[in-house]
Design a protein around this motif. Structure first.
Motif, PDB file in Angstrom:
ATOM      1  N   PHE A 172       4.071 -15.851 -33.209  1.00  0.00           N
ATOM      2  CA  PHE A 172       2.858 -15.098 -33.531  1.00  0.00           C
ATOM      3  C   PHE A 172       3.237 -13.646 -33.821  1.00  0.00           C
ATOM      4  CE2 PHE A 172       1.405 -18.660 -30.953  1.00  0.00           C
ATOM      5  CZ  PHE A 172       0.408 -19.178 -31.773  1.00  0.00           C
ATOM      6  N   PRO A 178      -0.610 -15.605 -29.253  1.00  0.00           N
ATOM      7  CA  PRO A 178      -1.460 -14.836 -30.178  1.00  0.00           C
ATOM      8  C   PRO A 178      -2.276 -13.768 -29.456  1.00  0.00           C
ATOM      9  CG  PRO A 178      -2.463 -16.958 -29.708  1.00  0.00           C
ATOM     10  CD  PRO A 178      -1.123 -16.962 -29.034  1.00  0.00           C
ATOM     11  N   ASP A 182      -2.849 -10.759 -34.434  1.00  0.00           N
ATOM     12  CA  ASP A 182      -2.895 -12.025 -35.178  1.00  0.00           C
ATOM     13  C   ASP A 182      -4.300 -12.268 -35.732  1.00  0.00           C
ATOM     14  OD1 ASP A 182      -0.212 -13.690 -34.601  1.00  0.00           O
ATOM     15  OD2 ASP A 182      -0.711 -12.498 -32.834  1.00  0.00           O
ATOM     16  N   TRP A 210       1.906 -20.765 -39.303  1.00  0.00           N
ATOM     17  CA  TRP A 210       1.184 -19.795 -38.452  1.00  0.00           C
ATOM     18  C   TRP A 210      -0.331 -19.977 -38.617  1.00  0.00           C
ATOM     19  CZ3 TRP A 210      -2.064 -15.878 -40.281  1.00  0.00           C
ATOM     20  CH2 TRP A 210      -2.466 -14.907 -39.343  1.00  0.00           C
ATOM     21  N   ARG A 213      -1.493 -22.865 -36.701  1.00  0.00           N
ATOM     22  CA  ARG A 213      -1.564 -22.545 -35.265  1.00  0.00           C
ATOM     23  C   ARG A 213      -2.827 -21.739 -34.954  1.00  0.00           C
ATOM     24  NH1 ARG A 213       4.112 -22.027 -36.007  1.00  0.00           N
ATOM     25  NH2 ARG A 213       4.158 -19.768 -36.284  1.00  0.00           N
ATOM     26  N   MET A 214      -3.164 -20.831 -35.840  1.00  0.00           N
ATOM     27  CA  MET A 214      -4.361 -20.005 -35.630  1.00  0.00           C
ATOM     28  C   MET A 214      -5.638 -20.858 -35.728  1.00  0.00           C
ATOM     29  SD  MET A 214      -3.071 -17.064 -35.061  1.00  0.00           S
ATOM     30  CE  MET A 214      -4.542 -16.082 -35.018  1.00  0.00           C
TER      31      MET A 214
END
Ligand SMILES: N[C@@H](CCC(=O)N[C@@H](CS)C(=O)NCC(=O)O)C(=O)O
Length: 238
Positions: A172, A178, A182, A210, A213-214
């Motif tokens: 992150f 995070p 982020d 990424w 993941r967010m």
């Protein structure tokens, strides 16, 4: 605990497309705070007159009103210090501010103008007329700006380079986990995902993983907002 309400933009079918409001939504979820959201149309300034300014996000925490996503993040951090930290201390707050400025002054300017045409397809006529006022600022029509989309995306990808290199070292932007920095950068991708079918990233870009993941965070909070399904209309109503 007082009732928390977030005022954000809503499209004609309720699409929550305000990128700055996504920063706040992710921040509230990070803090583990329960909140309601209220959608306002971008042209409806009467609905947010209570905040004594004309933009969203606006956070109402009980009787306390805060506007501006950065000020809201600072407010949440100082009001709820026992909840997970958005900045990770004073140094982190300063560095998150760097990311906020970089995103607002560099990233958004590279990508938003050429994609505004897509937003017009999400809103009603009155909102579209309001949004078209931006054309005066850019001295170009949204149709003209859209013709520069490919070069804008290339510029945007180049501008991401320092952040992309950071993702080689850590999952992150904030490090192992995070945090607010982020959420700031993610808000641009989330906005693009909601308003347009245009893909901002090449498949091999480290930002793709990424972004996934967010989207997964907080039980898929951001993923629950549907991605744009229809292509932008060729001739949006003026
Ligand atoms: N610096 C502000 C910017 C907020 C902002 O520009 N919000 C947009 C929506 S994403 C807005 O409300 N625009 C109102 C308008 O265009 O009239 C923040 O970080 O919250």
């Amino acid at each position: 605990m007082a009732q928390i309400t977030l005022y954000e933009l809503g499209g004609a079918n309720g699409e929550r497309y305000s990128q700055f409001s996504w920063r706040t939504k992710m921040a509230l979820a990070h803090k583990g705070l329960a909140f309601d959201t209220l959608a306002v149309r971008v042209s409806d300034k009467a609905a947010i007159a209570f905040s004594e300014q004309d933009k969203v996000p606006i956070l109402k925490d009980g009787d306390h009103v805060v506007s501006d996503s950065w000020k809201i993040a600072e407010y949440l951090e100082s009001t709820y210090p026992d909840r997970p930290s958005l900045f990770g201390g004073e140094v982190g707050r300063g560095l998150s501010r760097v990311i906020n400025t970089l995103t607002d002054r560099q990233l958004i300017g590279k990508i938003v103008p050429s994609m505004m045409l897509d937003v017009l397809g999400l809103v009603d006529e009155e909102d579209a007329t309001h949004l078209r006022k931006l054309e005066r600022l850019f001295k170009k029509s949204m149709e003209e700006m859209a013709t520069q989309r490919e070069t804008s995306i290339a510029d945007f990808r180049r501008a991401l380079d320092p952040l992309r290199a950071t993702l080689r070292w850590q999952p992150f932007l904030s490090g192992a986990a995070p945090a607010y920095a982020d959420y700031i950068v993610f808000s641009v991708f989330q906005w693009a995902r909601i308003i347009s079918q245009t893909e901002l990233l090449e498949p091999a870009d480290a930002f793709v993983a990424w972004r996934e993941r967010m989207l997964d965070l907080f039980g898929g909070l951001a993923r629950q907002e549907p991605a744009r399904k229809e292509p932008a209309p060729k001739e949006p109503s003026r």
